[in-house]
Design an enzyme around this catalytic site. Sequence first.
Site, PDB file in Angstrom:
ATOM      1  N   TYR A 160       0.842  -1.196   0.000  1.00 41.29           N
ATOM      2  CA  TYR A 160       0.000   0.000   0.000  1.00 41.29           C
ATOM      3  C   TYR A 160       0.879   1.249   0.000  1.00 41.29           C
ATOM      4  CZ  TYR A 160      -3.077   3.648   1.884  1.00 41.29           C
ATOM      5  OH  TYR A 160      -3.764   4.823   2.092  1.00 41.29           O
ATOM      6  N   LYS A 164       1.500   4.123  -2.809  1.00 39.43           N
ATOM      7  CA  LYS A 164       1.081   5.490  -2.495  1.00 39.43           C
ATOM      8  C   LYS A 164       2.229   6.468  -2.755  1.00 39.43           C
ATOM      9  CE  LYS A 164      -2.486   6.601  -1.030  1.00 39.43           C
ATOM     10  NZ  LYS A 164      -3.746   6.950  -1.740  1.00 39.43           N
TER      11      LYS A 164
END
Length: 361
Positions: A160, A164
């Site tokens: 994640y 990002k």
Amino acid sequence: MEQAASEPVRDQVPRTRVTGTIGKAPKCTVIGGSGFLGQHMVEQLLARGYSVNVFDIRQGFDNPRVRFFLGDLCSQKDLYPALVGVSTVFHCASPSPASNNKELFYRVNLSGTKNVIETCKKAGVQKLILTSSASVVFEGIDIKNGTEDLPYAVKPIDYYTETKILQEKTVLGANDPERNFFTTAIRPHTIFGPRDPQLVPILIDAARKGKMKFIIGNGENLVDFTFVENVVHGHILAAEHLSQDASLGGKAFHITNDEPMPFWTFLSRILKGLNYEPPKYHIPYWVAYYLALLLSLLVMLVSPIIQIQPTFTPMRVALAGTFHYYSCEKAKKLMGYRPLVSMDEAVEKTLRSFHHLRKVE
């Protein structure tokens, strides 16, 4: 906490006005508007008089004031109709951080975001506000009052965060004043509030299973928890101030409740508020970390035979046992940001909304 001046300070930056004014509330699209943050974003935008489109893979709610567009984020054909005639796009679509699907993270957070940028430009969108994450600078070691000047994590804590970082770099790099296209990134940290599908439900599920008995470390590590309404406020401020001052384009901003508190104190308030016993036994941080690391290695060894999704991971130990809180002074000075909802009020609102999870004696 120190209070910011009553007016935003922008004396050090040139003041260039983006085409168009904010006198008329613009038409906007919320990408990911069916999600937790997205729904709150839609509600606040409507309350401020905005005309709102939602683009998502599913329709998460009904509202006659909202136009819904369903489709694949990576498809320009699907996305374009939702952006035509829109001046501002809020991009808050992302797979859950709890997922371990690397391919999905790359597809949505990177490939999907590149398509968002291309489609925004094709549709004539002027402003793109990205929901990023404060974790883009976190590597599992203490961060105290971290600023936006911290470098991106070289060793991100999970897929994640890895995606990002790439997503934020792509969006900020797309800022193009010459073509009247402006971008900014909002970095919230640990969002919570009513309708939260992650933090509170997962915490209560763990408590019901007897897994919330241990405090990792001494329990004094300060962490930012950010109420969802404050996160939305930061996004809207960014869009509106970008209309007045183009020099804010290409920048990232931390948005927090500006009230860091011990990680385990926050969890205990939620647990006690819903009638569960808070954790009371301590386990040294490094003991917990290496146990989680050992478990991860064992899971990796048996993965060809059996698929296991452990909840006790080095990443979660790091999040629970280190300091990670951030300064939002930049947002205060350049956008006039202040949290709308204090931590005490935010916790109370959240507990009331999860009354159905309360333990019955």
